[in-house]
Design a protein around this motif. Structure first.
Motif, PDB file in Angstrom:
ATOM      1  N   THR A 143       0.840  -1.199   0.000  1.00  0.00           N
ATOM      2  CA  THR A 143       0.000   0.000   0.000  1.00  0.00           C
ATOM      3  C   THR A 143       0.882   1.260   0.000  1.00  0.00           C
ATOM      4  O   THR A 143       0.643   2.196  -0.763  1.00  0.00           O
ATOM      5  N   ALA A 144       1.919   1.269   0.842  1.00  0.00           N
ATOM      6  CA  ALA A 144       2.840   2.413   0.905  1.00  0.00           C
ATOM      7  C   ALA A 144       3.643   2.550  -0.386  1.00  0.00           C
ATOM      8  O   ALA A 144       3.825   3.655  -0.902  1.00  0.00           O
ATOM      9  N   LEU A 145       4.113   1.422  -0.925  1.00  0.00           N
ATOM     10  CA  LEU A 145       4.897   1.437  -2.165  1.00  0.00           C
ATOM     11  C   LEU A 145       4.129   2.086  -3.305  1.00  0.00           C
ATOM     12  O   LEU A 145       4.655   2.932  -4.024  1.00  0.00           O
ATOM     13  N   ARG A 146       2.874   1.685  -3.478  1.00  0.00           N
ATOM     14  CA  ARG A 146       2.082   2.174  -4.603  1.00  0.00           C
ATOM     15  C   ARG A 146       1.811   3.677  -4.498  1.00  0.00           C
ATOM     16  O   ARG A 146       1.451   4.297  -5.487  1.00  0.00           O
ATOM     17  N   GLN A 147       2.027   4.265  -3.310  1.00  0.00           N
ATOM     18  CA  GLN A 147       1.850   5.710  -3.137  1.00  0.00           C
ATOM     19  C   GLN A 147       3.150   6.489  -3.358  1.00  0.00           C
ATOM     20  O   GLN A 147       3.127   7.709  -3.465  1.00  0.00           O
ATOM     21  N   GLU A 148       4.271   5.774  -3.426  1.00  0.00           N
ATOM     22  CA  GLU A 148       5.570   6.414  -3.638  1.00  0.00           C
ATOM     23  C   GLU A 148       5.708   6.846  -5.103  1.00  0.00           C
ATOM     24  O   GLU A 148       5.122   6.226  -5.999  1.00  0.00           O
ATOM     25  N   GLU A 149       6.539   7.864  -5.333  1.00  0.00           N
ATOM     26  CA  GLU A 149       6.851   8.243  -6.712  1.00  0.00           C
ATOM     27  C   GLU A 149       7.567   7.072  -7.381  1.00  0.00           C
ATOM     28  O   GLU A 149       8.548   6.547  -6.859  1.00  0.00           O
TER      29      GLU A 149
END
Length: 121
Positions: A65-71
């Motif tokens: 979930t956090a990864l997919r929000q990263e640039e």
């Protein structure tokens, strides 16, 4: 050469995955939990991530979930590799952005087939 981040709290699983993926011509980085994996991705986003679900500090779903929000976090192909094999877990993983799902235990044939399915090989 394509890169793969292997994320698992088990050093044995990381070692087995490393051997399989290096044989498939991947350059490998490792992380023992989702927090370390996220830090690794922030430094150098991999082409693929082989991801465990149940880990301390930050589990696989939280990491994804956090990864997919990263640039650039939409770029890596994420393959969950876990003992969580019920339909509910698989659906959660796919909704969170996983591209594919492998059940433990796994072998080279399974990893190679899944990586071919998602276009990494």
């Amino acid at each position: 050469m394509k890169t793969c981040l292997v994320v698992d709290d088990s050093s044995v699983i990381r070692k087995v995955a490393r051997r399989i993926l290096e044989d498939l011509d991947f350059s490998i980085a490792e992380a023992e939990d989702g927090k370390a994996a996220l830090e690794s991705c922030r430094k150098d986003m991999p082409d693929a991530i082989l991801l465990d679900w149940n880990m301390p500090v930050m589990d696989g779903l939280e990491f994804l979930t956090a990864l997919r929000q990263e640039e650039g976090g939409d770029r890596p192909t994420v393959v969950f590799c876990t003992t969580e094999n019920d339909v509910g877990h698989i659906a959660k993983a796919i909704r969170a952005g996983a591209n594919e799902y492998i059940m433990k235990p796994f072998d080279r044939e399974i990893v190679e087939a899944k990586f071919q399915e998602v276009g990494l090989l």
